[in-house]
Every structure is written in C-alpha cells, then in structure tokens.
Design an enzyme around this catalytic site. Structure first.
Site, PDB file in Angstrom:
ATOM      1  N   CYS A   6       0.820  -1.194   0.000  1.00  0.00           N
ATOM      2  CA  CYS A   6       0.000   0.000   0.000  1.00  0.00           C
ATOM      3  C   CYS A   6       0.865   1.260   0.000  1.00  0.00           C
ATOM      4  O   CYS A   6       2.033   1.242   0.397  1.00  0.00           O
ATOM      5  CB  CYS A   6      -0.920  -0.004   1.221  1.00  0.00           C
ATOM      6  SG  CYS A   6      -2.368   1.058   1.030  1.00  0.00           S
ATOM      7  N   ASP A 130      -5.828  -2.618  11.347  1.00  0.00           N
ATOM      8  CA  ASP A 130      -4.622  -1.802  11.403  1.00  0.00           C
ATOM      9  C   ASP A 130      -4.387  -1.374  12.847  1.00  0.00           C
ATOM     10  O   ASP A 130      -5.282  -1.452  13.689  1.00  0.00           O
ATOM     11  CB  ASP A 130      -4.783  -0.573  10.499  1.00  0.00           C
ATOM     12  CG  ASP A 130      -3.449   0.039  10.085  1.00  0.00           C
ATOM     13  OD1 ASP A 130      -2.396  -0.406  10.585  1.00  0.00           O
ATOM     14  OD2 ASP A 130      -3.469   0.969   9.254  1.00  0.00           O
TER      15      ASP A 130
END
Length: 209
Positions: A6, A130
């Site tokens: 990412c 996350d």
C-alpha cells in the site's frame, strides 16, 4: 494469501512490486497523507499492471460522490474505507459501486472494538485490521497486539496490517492466520518510496511458510 503493498506513489515501482509477487496495490486517495496520489498518478501507475492484480483506492471520511468520481475515472478495482464510515454508509456505497470490492479498515485498540466488525458484514466484502494511532490513519509502523487477534474469526476474509515488515511477518503469521497481509511503511525508504530490496526480502520470507 493476498499480499497488498500500500501507499504506491511511483509508477515505475508498481510493476516491479507486482513482478515480485504482490497480488494487490494500494493507492492513497486522502489528500492529507504524504502518500497521496491523484487520479492521473493512479492511472499512470496501473497502466502496465496485469488485470488480475487488485488495485485498491484508500479513502477516509470521503463522500460517496468523491469516491465514485475517483473510481469511475481510474482503473481501481477496490475501495478501502479507512475512516469513521458507518455500516449504513458502506451499504449505500455498495449500492452505487456493486462491482467494486469494499474493504473496511479498523484501527484496533481493544477486543471490544473488534466486535464492531459484526455490524459491517452485510455492507463490505473484506476487513482490514490496522494499528491505532491518534493522529495518523495508517502507515504508522505500529504493530497490533497479535495475541488479541488469535481468536478473531470474522465472517468475512480479512487483511492484517500495522507495522508488518520482512523481519516480523513470519512471527505474525505463526500466531494468527489472516487471509491477506498489507504492508506500507515496512517496505519503504520514505513515505511512498518503496524499497524494492525490502519487498523482495518480504517475498523471500513468505516463501518459507
């Protein structure tokens, strides 16, 4: 297992990363992020990427109009919601983008927070967990408490994110078994500038599983 890198900002790195083994690329569509990319940059970075590679746009507290504008003008195949989006918002976005993968990210502080994922199962396709940071939405380099996640059995497939690196990824995956992993700062020289040697080392380590 899905492997998402990412925070892609450099077009020449996107193809190299997929050739090394990534199954998904993430593009940050949050203007305040140091890894932010425009629609033009997304299209440039994905112009030579094989069709089977997932191309995920990351948004945070954007409007449905803003998200659909980016999706309709780019080659994105998925949308990751990394803000405070409600289950209702996700369901409404699903109606507008029925053929796009919807990923809901959660910045996890406690087990009780994990239980809120149940409210999203009808509106999204995939979860992403996350690490929590009070100011930053992601790419913080902070890891989750992996022991807390050992009994996490969601109804949807999920990505593990948060501080993963080539050095700790095997430790994480021996403790928990996500359907995918998501790395950003753990394979970078600086925000948005991926270190291809670290990316190669990541896949070398994953091949040991």
């Amino acid at each position: 297992m899905r492997i998402k890198i990412c925070g892609i900002t450099q077009p020449q790195q996107s193809l190299a990363i997929t050739q090394l083994g990534a199954t998904a690329l993430g593009f940050i569509c949050v203007p305040s992020s140091p890894r932010y990319v425009s629609i033009e940059q997304i299209n440039l970075a994905t112009s030579h990427i094989p069709d089977h590679i997932d191309k995920i746009g990351v948004f945070a507290n954007s409007t449905i109009f803003e998200i659909t504008k980016v999706v309709s003008s780019s080659s994105l195949t998925g949308v990751q919601l990394h803000g405070d989006e409600t289950p209702l918002f996700c369901e409404e976005l699903r109606q507008v983008l029925p053929n796009i993968e919807l990923i809901k990210a959660f910045r996890v502080r406690s087990w009780e927070q994990l239980e809120t994922t149940l409210n999203y199962t009808s509106g999204v396709d995939t979860f992403l967990l996350d690490a929590y940071h009070p100011q930053q939405l992601g790419g913080t380099g902070k890891t989750l408490d992996w022991q807390v996640l050992q009994s996490f059995r969601p109804a949807l497939p999920w990505f593990l994110a948060g501080g993963l690196t080539p050095d700790n990824v095997l430790t994480a995956l021996t403790q928990i078994h996500p359907d995918g992993i998501d790395l950003s700062s753990g394979v970078e020289r600086s925000p948005g500038d991926k270190d291809l040697d670290k990316v190669a080392l990541l896949f070398s380590r994953l091949n040991q599983l």
